[in-house]
Design a protein around this motif. Sequence first.
Motif, PDB file in Angstrom:
ATOM      1  N   ALA A 122       5.432  -7.378 -11.392  1.00 55.29           N
ATOM      2  CA  ALA A 122       6.791  -7.735 -10.977  1.00 55.29           C
ATOM      3  C   ALA A 122       6.842  -8.054  -9.498  1.00 55.29           C
ATOM      4  N   TYR A 123       7.521  -9.135  -9.163  1.00 55.95           N
ATOM      5  CA  TYR A 123       7.842  -9.448  -7.780  1.00 55.95           C
ATOM      6  C   TYR A 123       9.237  -8.900  -7.510  1.00 55.95           C
ATOM      7  N   ILE A 124       9.347  -8.025  -6.532  1.00 55.78           N
ATOM      8  CA  ILE A 124      10.608  -7.375  -6.186  1.00 55.78           C
ATOM      9  C   ILE A 124      10.991  -7.784  -4.766  1.00 55.78           C
ATOM     10  N   LYS A 135       6.359   1.060  -3.744  1.00 56.55           N
ATOM     11  CA  LYS A 135       5.438   1.803  -4.591  1.00 56.55           C
ATOM     12  C   LYS A 135       4.011   1.669  -4.047  1.00 56.55           C
ATOM     13  N   TRP A 141      -1.706  -5.825  -1.626  1.00 54.02           N
ATOM     14  CA  TRP A 141      -1.518  -6.458  -2.930  1.00 54.02           C
ATOM     15  C   TRP A 141      -2.559  -7.531  -3.181  1.00 54.02           C
ATOM     16  N   ASP A 148       1.130  -3.220 -10.343  1.00 53.74           N
ATOM     17  CA  ASP A 148       2.183  -3.741 -11.205  1.00 53.74           C
ATOM     18  C   ASP A 148       3.409  -4.230 -10.440  1.00 53.74           C
ATOM     19  N   VAL A 149       3.392  -4.126  -9.115  1.00 54.74           N
ATOM     20  CA  VAL A 149       4.521  -4.547  -8.294  1.00 54.74           C
ATOM     21  C   VAL A 149       4.006  -5.215  -7.019  1.00 54.74           C
ATOM     22  N   TYR A 151       5.778  -7.080  -3.331  1.00 52.59           N
ATOM     23  CA  TYR A 151       6.971  -7.322  -2.528  1.00 52.59           C
ATOM     24  C   TYR A 151       6.720  -8.538  -1.638  1.00 52.59           C
TER      25      TYR A 151
END
Length: 164
Positions: A122-124, A135, A141, A148-149, A151
């Motif tokens: 997921a891109y938040i 997180k 990243w 799983d995330v 930013y």
Amino acid sequence: MKTNEIALRPIHYASVSGGKDSLYMMKIILENPQKYPLDMVVNFELEIEWPFVYDSVKAIRNMCEALGIPFKSIRPRKSWDELYQKYGMPNRKVRWCNRHYKLDCKAQLEEWIKGQSCRPVAYIGFCADEVKRFKYKVGTWNPEENQDVCYPLAEEGIVEDTIL
């Protein structure tokens, strides 16, 4: 990765609310497809948004259609009014609006993803000055890792004032 583990294909999705941060995040993602691969866009369609949010989400949906990017809209299974009638107005002590309303959309997304045999990423849209919400540590990243995330705003050093 351990040798006896099966590697699931990643599905990279942007979680957009229609607010300023998710709009700016979409700009970053679309300008950097090698760094931020994108397989789909997800929106939690709530009944309690400001009118401009609906316009923003519609613009993102149209842009996704033009680019051939799937757009998935998820609505809570119970309406705001149903929950209001049952629990009353949400407040600091009675936070049903998150647990029974917003997080129901997240649960539906997780159910859908489980059926896809993939590893969701997921891109938040958290900014670099929102570190308490992260997180993972920014700058670590890697789309090939099992994170799983991501930013994207924070990865690019963008702070809230830049977006404002």
